[in-house]
Motif scaffolding. Structure first.
Motif, mmCIF file in Angstrom:
data_model
loop_
_atom_site.group_PDB
_atom_site.id
_atom_site.type_symbol
_atom_site.label_atom_id
_atom_site.label_comp_id
_atom_site.label_asym_id
_atom_site.label_seq_id
_atom_site.Cartn_x
_atom_site.Cartn_y
_atom_site.Cartn_z
ATOM 1 N N GLY A 1 50.991 41.238 37.772
ATOM 2 C CA GLY A 1 49.951 40.313 37.328
ATOM 3 C C GLY A 1 48.744 40.304 38.239
ATOM 4 N N VAL A 2 48.882 40.916 39.438
ATOM 5 C CA VAL A 2 47.763 41.010 40.385
ATOM 6 C C VAL A 2 47.322 42.469 40.501
ATOM 7 C CG1 VAL A 2 46.987 40.654 42.780
ATOM 8 C CG2 VAL A 2 48.508 38.987 41.683
ATOM 9 N N ALA A 3 48.229 43.341 40.938
ATOM 10 C CA ALA A 3 47.901 44.754 41.151
ATOM 11 C C ALA A 3 48.412 45.655 40.031
ATOM 12 C CB ALA A 3 48.477 45.226 42.482
ATOM 13 N N TYR A 4 49.445 45.212 39.328
ATOM 14 C CA TYR A 4 50.029 46.056 38.296
ATOM 15 C C TYR A 4 50.725 45.195 37.248
ATOM 16 C CZ TYR A 4 54.557 45.181 40.547
ATOM 17 O OH TYR A 4 55.670 44.576 41.061
ATOM 18 N N ASP A 5 51.047 45.849 36.145
ATOM 19 C CA ASP A 5 51.887 45.238 35.118
ATOM 20 C C ASP A 5 52.904 46.280 34.691
ATOM 21 O OD1 ASP A 5 52.871 43.331 33.438
ATOM 22 O OD2 ASP A 5 50.957 42.903 32.478
ATOM 23 N N TYR A 6 53.912 45.865 33.955
ATOM 24 C CA TYR A 6 54.931 46.785 33.465
ATOM 25 C C TYR A 6 54.571 47.244 32.061
ATOM 26 C CZ TYR A 6 57.725 45.124 37.395
ATOM 27 O OH TYR A 6 58.172 44.815 38.650
ATOM 28 N N SER B 1 46.707 30.935 47.708
ATOM 29 C CA SER B 1 45.260 30.907 47.440
ATOM 30 C C SER B 1 44.557 32.166 47.939
ATOM 31 C CB SER B 1 44.624 29.660 48.065
ATOM 32 O OG SER B 1 44.797 29.660 49.470
ATOM 33 N N LYS B 2 45.038 32.753 49.041
ATOM 34 C CA LYS B 2 44.437 33.993 49.557
ATOM 35 C C LYS B 2 44.712 35.153 48.609
ATOM 36 C CE LYS B 2 42.006 33.276 53.108
ATOM 37 N NZ LYS B 2 40.575 33.533 52.989
ATOM 38 N N VAL B 3 45.913 35.212 48.071
ATOM 39 C CA VAL B 3 46.250 36.277 47.119
ATOM 40 C C VAL B 3 45.346 36.178 45.890
ATOM 41 C CG1 VAL B 3 48.054 37.197 45.607
ATOM 42 C CG2 VAL B 3 48.631 36.466 47.939
ATOM 43 N N ILE B 4 45.119 34.985 45.412
ATOM 44 C CA ILE B 4 44.235 34.780 44.256
ATOM 45 C C ILE B 4 42.808 35.216 44.596
ATOM 46 C CG2 ILE B 4 43.217 33.015 42.749
ATOM 47 C CD1 ILE B 4 45.989 31.501 43.136
ATOM 48 N N GLU B 5 42.362 34.879 45.805
ATOM 49 C CA GLU B 5 41.027 35.295 46.263
ATOM 50 C C GLU B 5 40.942 36.818 46.358
ATOM 51 O OE1 GLU B 5 38.790 35.241 50.547
ATOM 52 O OE2 GLU B 5 39.784 33.380 49.959
ATOM 53 N N TYR B 6 41.960 37.442 46.957
ATOM 54 C CA TYR B 6 41.970 38.904 47.093
ATOM 55 C C TYR B 6 42.012 39.583 45.721
ATOM 56 C CZ TYR B 6 43.111 38.207 52.089
ATOM 57 O OH TYR B 6 43.102 37.848 53.421
ATOM 58 N N LYS B 7 42.747 39.004 44.788
ATOM 59 C CA LYS B 7 42.840 39.562 43.426
ATOM 60 C C LYS B 7 41.449 39.719 42.820
ATOM 61 C CE LYS B 7 44.955 38.489 38.901
ATOM 62 N NZ LYS B 7 43.785 38.358 38.030
ATOM 63 N N GLU B 8 40.628 38.690 42.955
ATOM 64 C CA GLU B 8 39.268 38.725 42.399
ATOM 65 C C GLU B 8 38.434 39.813 43.061
ATOM 66 O OE1 GLU B 8 37.696 34.785 42.746
ATOM 67 O OE2 GLU B 8 39.227 33.914 41.430
ATOM 68 N N THR B 9 38.617 39.990 44.368
ATOM 69 C CA THR B 9 37.888 41.027 45.108
ATOM 70 C C THR B 9 38.350 42.418 44.684
ATOM 71 O OG1 THR B 9 37.600 39.570 47.011
ATOM 72 C CG2 THR B 9 37.419 41.932 47.431
ATOM 73 N N LEU B 10 39.653 42.612 44.611
ATOM 74 C CA LEU B 10 40.224 43.939 44.360
ATOM 75 C C LEU B 10 40.008 44.407 42.923
ATOM 76 C CD1 LEU B 10 43.348 43.290 46.528
ATOM 77 C CD2 LEU B 10 41.715 45.143 46.916
ATOM 78 N N GLU B 11 39.879 43.489 41.993
ATOM 79 C CA GLU B 11 39.617 43.875 40.603
ATOM 80 C C GLU B 11 38.263 44.567 40.447
ATOM 81 O OE1 GLU B 11 42.214 40.508 38.176
ATOM 82 O OE2 GLU B 11 40.105 40.121 38.629
ATOM 83 N N LYS B 12 37.353 44.348 41.396
ATOM 84 C CA LYS B 12 36.021 44.963 41.331
ATOM 85 C C LYS B 12 35.928 46.233 42.170
ATOM 86 C CE LYS B 12 34.117 40.334 40.845
ATOM 87 N NZ LYS B 12 33.507 39.242 41.599
ATOM 88 N N ALA B 13 36.993 46.565 42.894
ATOM 89 C CA ALA B 13 36.960 47.717 43.810
ATOM 90 C C ALA B 13 36.958 49.037 43.053
ATOM 91 C CB ALA B 13 38.160 47.662 44.750
ATOM 92 N N GLU B 14 36.179 49.995 43.589
ATOM 93 C CA GLU B 14 36.179 51.354 43.041
ATOM 94 C C GLU B 14 36.843 52.346 43.993
ATOM 95 O OE1 GLU B 14 32.255 52.046 40.687
ATOM 96 O OE2 GLU B 14 31.859 50.506 42.199
#
Length: 197
Positions: free
Chosen positions: A105-110, A64-77
């Protein structure tokens, strides 16, 4: 600009906390939007479980923390990482962050079928800054210990992901330097991030 700071140090009286305060103050002076991921205070579990490994294969995190962080990091500049170097590497929580959040699927894809080429999914990120503390002299860390963090973190992780604008600020021999030098470091960091554009 939205700046996400990923921080790892368990002791609130540490020099890393003083760095966090100086960097945050500088960013706020420049009116950046600052979001803190404090791995220690968040109770982040760094252990990669069997369920996490299955999720890695499926490109769908279950923590659940990884999912929460994913949402935060997708908006990071801009990303800023702050942590101490212990025994020449990052602490366990930061290593767990790399293992569980720098995740397909969180930070990168192939970009190919053989899963050998990566593209970052945090598409707004224009720069990555790493700030570390250690007691090892810089020359020894570079020569005797092979510059382990640069190889693993800056190249082995963020270069692989395709981020070109990467900077590392290494503060060495922290226990040995004077209080005056530490204060100077903090002022310099505050000024540096007040000028971040």
């Amino acid at each position: 600009m939205r700046v996400v700071i990923v921080f790892n140090h368990p002791y609130s009286g540490s020099f890393c906390h003083a760095i966090l305060n100086a960097v945050t103050k500088g960013l706020q002076q420049a009116q950046h939007d600052v979001v803190l991921i404090h791995l220690d205070n968040d109770g982040f579990n760094p252990v990669m479980t069997a369920a996490d490994l299955k999720a890695f294969r499926d490109k769908s995190p279950v923590d659940s923390k990884v999912i929460e962080y994913k949402e935060t990091l997708e908006k990071a500049e801009h990303l800023i990482f702050i942590f101490p170097i212990w025994w020449e590497l990052m602490p366990a929580l930061m290593k767990g962050f790399i293992d569980k959040v720098i995740f397909p699927g969180v930070a990168y894809d192939y970009t190919n079928e053989s899963n050998t080429r990566m593209k970052p999914l945090w598409t707004k990120v224009k720069g990555v800054t790493l700030i570390t503390t250690m007691n090892t002299p810089k020359i020894l860390y570079f020569t005797l210990f092979g510059n382990a963090i640069k190889r693993a973190f800056m190249f082995g992780t963020f270069w692989k992901l395709g981020y070109k604008n990467r900077k590392w600020i290494s503060l060495n021999m922290v226990k040995m330097v004077s209080q005056e030098k530490r204060k100077k470091w903090l002022v310099n960091l505050e000024n540096k991030f007040a000028a971040l554009a």
